[in-house]
Motif scaffolding. Structure first.
Motif, PDB file in Angstrom:
ATOM      1  N   TYR A  80     -26.138   4.503  -8.873  1.00  0.00           N
ATOM      2  CA  TYR A  80     -25.571   4.563 -10.291  1.00  0.00           C
ATOM      3  C   TYR A  80     -25.702   3.222 -10.778  1.00  0.00           C
ATOM      4  O   TYR A  80     -24.866   3.025 -11.862  1.00  0.00           O
ATOM      5  CB  TYR A  80     -24.281   5.104 -10.150  1.00  0.00           C
ATOM      6  N   SER A  81     -26.396   2.355 -10.321  1.00  0.00           N
ATOM      7  CA  SER A  81     -26.283   0.948 -10.828  1.00  0.00           C
ATOM      8  C   SER A  81     -26.523   0.830 -12.364  1.00  0.00           C
ATOM      9  O   SER A  81     -25.736   0.141 -13.183  1.00  0.00           O
ATOM     10  CB  SER A  81     -27.082   0.069 -10.149  1.00  0.00           C
ATOM     11  N   ALA A  82     -27.383   1.423 -12.763  1.00  0.00           N
ATOM     12  CA  ALA A  82     -27.737   1.220 -14.322  1.00  0.00           C
ATOM     13  C   ALA A  82     -26.621   1.758 -15.176  1.00  0.00           C
ATOM     14  O   ALA A  82     -25.875   1.100 -16.014  1.00  0.00           O
ATOM     15  CB  ALA A  82     -29.007   2.063 -14.786  1.00  0.00           C
ATOM     16  N   TYR A  83     -26.028   2.913 -14.835  1.00  0.00           N
ATOM     17  CA  TYR A  83     -24.907   3.547 -15.516  1.00  0.00           C
ATOM     18  C   TYR A  83     -23.437   2.407 -15.215  1.00  0.00           C
ATOM     19  O   TYR A  83     -22.764   2.381 -16.255  1.00  0.00           O
ATOM     20  CB  TYR A  83     -24.610   4.900 -14.910  1.00  0.00           C
ATOM     21  N   VAL A  84     -23.359   1.981 -14.085  1.00  0.00           N
ATOM     22  CA  VAL A  84     -22.203   1.127 -13.797  1.00  0.00           C
ATOM     23  C   VAL A  84     -22.355  -0.143 -14.466  1.00  0.00           C
ATOM     24  O   VAL A  84     -21.225  -0.668 -15.248  1.00  0.00           O
ATOM     25  CB  VAL A  84     -22.087   1.066 -12.272  1.00  0.00           C
ATOM     26  N   TYR A  85     -23.669  -0.789 -14.685  1.00  0.00           N
ATOM     27  CA  TYR A  85     -23.632  -2.011 -15.388  1.00  0.00           C
ATOM     28  C   TYR A  85     -23.493  -1.682 -16.798  1.00  0.00           C
ATOM     29  O   TYR A  85     -23.067  -2.539 -17.352  1.00  0.00           O
ATOM     30  CB  TYR A  85     -25.402  -2.305 -15.292  1.00  0.00           C
ATOM     31  N   ARG A  86     -24.009  -0.744 -17.346  1.00  0.00           N
ATOM     32  CA  ARG A  86     -23.471  -0.394 -18.815  1.00  0.00           C
ATOM     33  C   ARG A  86     -22.204  -0.109 -18.992  1.00  0.00           C
ATOM     34  O   ARG A  86     -21.546  -0.406 -20.002  1.00  0.00           O
ATOM     35  CB  ARG A  86     -24.245   0.720 -19.414  1.00  0.00           C
ATOM     36  N   THR A  87     -21.312   0.529 -18.045  1.00  0.00           N
ATOM     37  CA  THR A  87     -19.941   0.855 -18.189  1.00  0.00           C
ATOM     38  C   THR A  87     -18.901  -0.012 -17.828  1.00  0.00           C
ATOM     39  O   THR A  87     -18.656  -0.762 -18.622  1.00  0.00           O
ATOM     40  CB  THR A  87     -19.903   2.194 -17.724  1.00  0.00           C
ATOM     41  N   LEU A  88     -19.021  -0.238 -16.490  1.00  0.00           N
ATOM     42  CA  LEU A  88     -17.930  -1.467 -15.774  1.00  0.00           C
ATOM     43  C   LEU A  88     -18.534  -2.767 -15.990  1.00  0.00           C
ATOM     44  O   LEU A  88     -17.809  -3.698 -16.254  1.00  0.00           O
ATOM     45  CB  LEU A  88     -17.681  -1.148 -14.170  1.00  0.00           C
ATOM     46  N   GLY A  89     -19.782  -2.780 -15.846  1.00  0.00           N
ATOM     47  CA  GLY A  89     -20.380  -4.095 -15.945  1.00  0.00           C
ATOM     48  C   GLY A  89     -20.040  -5.071 -14.970  1.00  0.00           C
ATOM     49  O   GLY A  89     -19.495  -4.518 -14.075  1.00  0.00           O
ATOM     50  N   ILE A  90     -20.609  -6.152 -15.091  1.00  0.00           N
ATOM     51  CA  ILE A  90     -20.370  -7.142 -13.910  1.00  0.00           C
ATOM     52  C   ILE A  90     -18.829  -7.491 -13.557  1.00  0.00           C
ATOM     53  O   ILE A  90     -18.476  -7.635 -12.738  1.00  0.00           O
ATOM     54  CB  ILE A  90     -20.951  -8.830 -14.470  1.00  0.00           C
ATOM     55  N   ASP A  91     -17.910  -7.603 -14.920  1.00  0.00           N
ATOM     56  CA  ASP A  91     -16.733  -7.993 -14.786  1.00  0.00           C
ATOM     57  C   ASP A  91     -16.022  -6.727 -14.102  1.00  0.00           C
ATOM     58  O   ASP A  91     -14.941  -7.190 -13.410  1.00  0.00           O
ATOM     59  CB  ASP A  91     -16.096  -8.279 -16.199  1.00  0.00           C
ATOM     60  N   GLY A  92     -16.305  -5.679 -14.234  1.00  0.00           N
ATOM     61  CA  GLY A  92     -15.855  -4.377 -13.749  1.00  0.00           C
ATOM     62  C   GLY A  92     -16.013  -4.526 -12.213  1.00  0.00           C
ATOM     63  O   GLY A  92     -15.142  -4.375 -11.224  1.00  0.00           O
ATOM     64  N   ILE A  93     -17.062  -4.711 -11.839  1.00  0.00           N
ATOM     65  CA  ILE A  93     -17.569  -5.107 -10.172  1.00  0.00           C
ATOM     66  C   ILE A  93     -16.596  -6.267  -9.597  1.00  0.00           C
ATOM     67  O   ILE A  93     -16.214  -5.995  -8.623  1.00  0.00           O
ATOM     68  CB  ILE A  93     -19.229  -5.368 -10.018  1.00  0.00           C
ATOM     69  N   LEU A  94     -16.463  -7.094 -10.160  1.00  0.00           N
ATOM     70  CA  LEU A  94     -15.751  -8.430  -9.947  1.00  0.00           C
ATOM     71  C   LEU A  94     -14.326  -7.922  -9.673  1.00  0.00           C
ATOM     72  O   LEU A  94     -13.579  -8.090  -8.562  1.00  0.00           O
ATOM     73  CB  LEU A  94     -15.756  -9.541 -10.636  1.00  0.00           C
ATOM     74  N   ARG A  95     -13.716  -7.099 -10.630  1.00  0.00           N
ATOM     75  CA  ARG A  95     -12.476  -6.540 -10.547  1.00  0.00           C
ATOM     76  C   ARG A  95     -12.194  -5.578  -9.348  1.00  0.00           C
ATOM     77  O   ARG A  95     -11.388  -5.740  -8.651  1.00  0.00           O
ATOM     78  CB  ARG A  95     -11.952  -6.052 -11.911  1.00  0.00           C
TER      79      ARG A  95
END
Ligand code: ITT
Ligand code: NA
Length: 184
Positions: A80-95
């Motif tokens: 799901y990386s492409a979708y997550v990159y577009r939605t949560l983004g990098i900052d979302g992953i860091l959170r």
């Protein structure tokens, strides 16, 4: 030889171009939207896309399906990386990773090449998710991924340096070695 790379991502094209340039192979980007199915593996997503495109594009071509797999998140975002990159983004992953001690992660790339048949080439790189973004190079999750054995993120490396250790660089190596053997 010229090779069509079906992708919407100019960062991937830059890496493939740099990789193949010294080998006398010219890579060019061909934008052609194809369905990315929901499946458990990058291989399935890549192969489905390849076969779908094979009926619509003349001549040989390749595509690349990649993902970032984070241990502490049980492999998420993975396919799901492409979708997550577009939605949560990098900052979302860091959170999501705030306060998480185990930072281990890996990238995988599957390159799928069509020459009348399906050929898959894969690569993987292990590393960890940093605690903050670093660097301006590369693309996608590069600013938060530090490959094992380095103290710089992919976004702090040149394209050649990233290619020499990355998931995509390794898949490109397998692909180019196969081409050398099979295009004689
Ligand atoms: P395509 O058109 O080629 O599919 P994409 O960017 O959607 O381009 P993927 O589905 O393969 O590509 O990528 C999944 C996500 O992972 C996407 O958000 C990319 O930015 C990211 N990604 C892929 N390879 C990466 C790399 O080498 N470094 C950092 N992020 C990467
Ligand atoms: Na994609």
């Amino acid at each position: 030889m010229r090779l069509a790379f079906i992708t919407s991502n100019p960062g991937k094209v830059e890496e493939a171009r740099k990789y193949f340039e010294p080998l006398g192979v010219e890579v060019y980007q061909l934008r052609f939207e194809y369905p990315e199915i929901q499946a458990d593996t990058l291989e399935e997503v890549a192969e489905y896309g390849l076969r779908w495109l094979a009926g619509r594009i003349d001549g040989p071509f390749f595509l690349d399906d990649s993902g970032l797999f984070i241990d502490a998140l049980k492999g998420f975002p993975g396919v799901y990386s492409a979708y997550v990159y577009r939605t949560l983004g990098i900052d979302g992953i860091l959170r999501l990773m705030a306060g998480v001690e185990d930072r281990k992660a890996h990238f995988r790339s599957v390159i799928a090449y069509w020459d009348g048949e399906v050929h898959l080439f894969t690569g993987r790189v292990d590393g960890e998710i940093t605690r903050e973004k670093r660097g301006t190079g590369g693309f996608g999750f590069d600013p938060i991924f530090m490959p094992r054995g380095f103290d710089r993120t992919f976004a702090e490396m040149t394209t050649d340096e990233k290619n020499s250790i990355s998931h995509r660089g390794r898949a490109l190596k397998a692909f180019s070695e196969w081409l050398k053997e099979n295009l004689k």
